[in-house]
Design a protein around this motif. Sequence first.
Motif, PDB file in Angstrom:
ATOM      1  N   ILE A 114       0.831  -1.202   0.000  1.00 46.17           N
ATOM      2  CA  ILE A 114       0.000   0.000   0.000  1.00 46.17           C
ATOM      3  C   ILE A 114       0.871   1.261   0.000  1.00 46.17           C
ATOM      4  CG2 ILE A 114      -1.735   1.301   1.309  1.00 46.17           C
ATOM      5  CD1 ILE A 114      -2.703  -1.397   2.427  1.00 46.17           C
ATOM      6  N   GLY A 115       0.491   2.217  -0.875  1.00 39.84           N
ATOM      7  CA  GLY A 115       1.122   3.529  -0.856  1.00 39.84           C
ATOM      8  C   GLY A 115       2.417   3.637  -1.626  1.00 39.84           C
ATOM      9  N   TYR A 116       2.696   2.697  -2.522  1.00 42.70           N
ATOM     10  CA  TYR A 116       3.988   2.652  -3.216  1.00 42.70           C
ATOM     11  C   TYR A 116       4.011   3.350  -4.574  1.00 42.70           C
ATOM     12  CZ  TYR A 116       6.575  -0.462  -0.083  1.00 42.70           C
ATOM     13  OH  TYR A 116       7.260  -0.989   0.990  1.00 42.70           O
ATOM     14  N   ASP A 117       2.905   3.894  -5.030  1.00 41.99           N
ATOM     15  CA  ASP A 117       2.852   4.419  -6.395  1.00 41.99           C
ATOM     16  C   ASP A 117       3.935   5.454  -6.660  1.00 41.99           C
ATOM     17  OD1 ASP A 117       0.733   2.770  -6.828  1.00 41.99           O
ATOM     18  OD2 ASP A 117      -0.804   4.335  -6.832  1.00 41.99           O
ATOM     19  N   GLU A 118       4.072   6.439  -5.771  1.00 42.91           N
ATOM     20  CA  GLU A 118       5.042   7.512  -5.988  1.00 42.91           C
ATOM     21  C   GLU A 118       6.472   7.007  -5.881  1.00 42.91           C
ATOM     22  OE1 GLU A 118       6.238  11.448  -6.904  1.00 42.91           O
ATOM     23  OE2 GLU A 118       4.358  10.343  -7.146  1.00 42.91           O
ATOM     24  N   LEU A 119       6.742   6.164  -4.897  1.00 36.42           N
ATOM     25  CA  LEU A 119       8.095   5.618  -4.739  1.00 36.42           C
ATOM     26  C   LEU A 119       8.478   4.767  -5.940  1.00 36.42           C
ATOM     27  CD1 LEU A 119      10.642   5.260  -3.060  1.00 36.42           C
ATOM     28  CD2 LEU A 119       9.538   3.327  -1.920  1.00 36.42           C
ATOM     29  N   ASP A 120       7.558   3.949  -6.411  1.00 33.71           N
ATOM     30  CA  ASP A 120       7.828   3.125  -7.594  1.00 33.71           C
ATOM     31  C   ASP A 120       8.181   3.999  -8.790  1.00 33.71           C
ATOM     32  OD1 ASP A 120       7.379   0.796  -6.217  1.00 33.71           O
ATOM     33  OD2 ASP A 120       5.362   0.461  -7.005  1.00 33.71           O
ATOM     34  N   LYS A 121       7.431   5.089  -8.966  1.00 34.58           N
ATOM     35  CA  LYS A 121       7.662   5.987 -10.101  1.00 34.58           C
ATOM     36  C   LYS A 121       9.049   6.642  -9.997  1.00 34.58           C
ATOM     37  CE  LYS A 121       5.603  10.011 -10.344  1.00 34.58           C
ATOM     38  NZ  LYS A 121       4.547  11.048 -10.488  1.00 34.58           N
ATOM     39  N   LEU A 122       9.400   7.096  -8.814  1.00 37.90           N
ATOM     40  CA  LEU A 122      10.702   7.737  -8.621  1.00 37.90           C
ATOM     41  C   LEU A 122      11.843   6.750  -8.857  1.00 37.90           C
ATOM     42  CD1 LEU A 122       9.897   9.864  -5.454  1.00 37.90           C
ATOM     43  CD2 LEU A 122      10.294  10.737  -7.762  1.00 37.90           C
ATOM     44  N   ALA A 123      11.669   5.509  -8.369  1.00 37.19           N
ATOM     45  CA  ALA A 123      12.709   4.493  -8.561  1.00 37.19           C
ATOM     46  C   ALA A 123      12.916   4.202 -10.041  1.00 37.19           C
ATOM     47  CB  ALA A 123      12.336   3.214  -7.812  1.00 37.19           C
ATOM     48  N   GLU A 124      11.825   4.104 -10.794  1.00 40.66           N
ATOM     49  CA  GLU A 124      11.924   3.853 -12.227  1.00 40.66           C
ATOM     50  C   GLU A 124      12.612   5.001 -12.959  1.00 40.66           C
ATOM     51  OE1 GLU A 124       7.868   3.090 -13.301  1.00 40.66           O
ATOM     52  OE2 GLU A 124       8.176   0.910 -13.304  1.00 40.66           O
ATOM     53  N   GLN A 125      12.443   6.219 -12.454  1.00 40.29           N
ATOM     54  CA  GLN A 125      13.052   7.400 -13.070  1.00 40.29           C
ATOM     55  C   GLN A 125      14.513   7.593 -12.646  1.00 40.29           C
ATOM     56  OE1 GLN A 125      10.373  10.483 -11.764  1.00 40.29           O
ATOM     57  NE2 GLN A 125       8.847  10.043 -13.350  1.00 40.29           N
ATOM     58  N   GLY A 126      14.988   6.749 -11.722  1.00 38.40           N
ATOM     59  CA  GLY A 126      16.347   6.885 -11.236  1.00 38.40           C
ATOM     60  C   GLY A 126      16.528   8.022 -10.251  1.00 38.40           C
ATOM     61  N   GLU A 127      15.419   8.455  -9.627  1.00 37.49           N
ATOM     62  CA  GLU A 127      15.461   9.557  -8.671  1.00 37.49           C
ATOM     63  C   GLU A 127      15.598   8.980  -7.252  1.00 37.49           C
ATOM     64  OE1 GLU A 127      15.639  13.109  -6.889  1.00 37.49           O
ATOM     65  OE2 GLU A 127      15.650  12.798  -9.058  1.00 37.49           O
ATOM     66  N   PRO A 128      16.735   9.200  -6.585  1.00 37.53           N
ATOM     67  CA  PRO A 128      16.939   8.600  -5.266  1.00 37.53           C
ATOM     68  C   PRO A 128      16.109   9.280  -4.177  1.00 37.53           C
ATOM     69  CG  PRO A 128      18.767  10.050  -5.796  1.00 37.53           C
ATOM     70  CD  PRO A 128      17.896   9.987  -7.025  1.00 37.53           C
ATOM     71  N   VAL A 129      15.793   8.517  -3.165  1.00 35.50           N
ATOM     72  CA  VAL A 129      15.058   9.015  -2.001  1.00 35.50           C
ATOM     73  C   VAL A 129      15.737   8.498  -0.743  1.00 35.50           C
ATOM     74  CG1 VAL A 129      12.875   9.024  -3.298  1.00 35.50           C
ATOM     75  CG2 VAL A 129      13.482   7.031  -1.900  1.00 35.50           C
ATOM     76  N   ILE A 130      15.262   8.997   0.390  1.00 37.99           N
ATOM     77  CA  ILE A 130      15.729   8.508   1.693  1.00 37.99           C
ATOM     78  C   ILE A 130      14.598   7.694   2.307  1.00 37.99           C
ATOM     79  CG2 ILE A 130      16.526   9.169   3.991  1.00 37.99           C
ATOM     80  CD1 ILE A 130      17.521  11.822   2.659  1.00 37.99           C
ATOM     81  N   VAL A 131      14.852   6.424   2.558  1.00 40.55           N
ATOM     82  CA  VAL A 131      13.857   5.524   3.141  1.00 40.55           C
ATOM     83  C   VAL A 131      14.146   5.361   4.633  1.00 40.55           C
ATOM     84  CG1 VAL A 131      13.025   3.144   3.197  1.00 40.55           C
ATOM     85  CG2 VAL A 131      13.425   4.281   1.002  1.00 40.55           C
TER      86      VAL A 131
END
Length: 234
Positions: free
Chosen positions: A37-54
Amino acid sequence: MSLRKKIADSETTLNWAARRIASYIRMVHRNTKWQRIGYDELDKLAEQGEPVIVVLWHQRLAQSPYFFPLDKGRICSITSAARAGSMVGRVQKLFGMDTIAMSSHKRHVALSREVLGKMKQGISIGIAADGPRGPERVCSTVPLVWARSSGKRIFGITYSARHGREAGTWDRLLLPRPWRNEGVFLCREWTETVPRKATDEQIEQLRQSLEKHMNDITAEADRMVGRTPWEPKL
């Protein structure tokens, strides 16, 4: 050095233990009916190669290899250089994650430089915000410092399982039953902004906000599977 310590510290023994732990994690994942649940934005960023802090809680490390969409992007986990933290790193590497060992000998500036270098390569960073030794569910300022320096977004991720027990460790590590179980992975962005020139007072307010965010999503995940949400030790 005693024979017992030599055996415990040997690469053969440590790798064997890591494989056994990884087998348990895979068994739990395979035999549990999961909601994601709630992964849509994170999945999109990961596919774009945009790093995040988890950010996660140390209590919920047991399914951490499945927190991030490794089929879409890379993540580097920050672990302790101590024996337990080193084992976490070995296990996570078996699932395809990168790791950086954080030791008392490594200056925070050096660690931050290494972390920021990973993010510049498009690699996300994962950290247990109350690790490696606690206190339990007390968020450190480390994710905030990295967000301020990098400008990257912070996502809180947690999981819960209907059947499982808490270990007698400082973090009350949740150990799910490895068969006929139900579980949930819950991802939610923390939407506060960390100012580049934040004062100590602002950092403390933001730290408390992130801590509340993590407790809120973990309690929500627990309620979804019928677990009693966490309460602080008295």
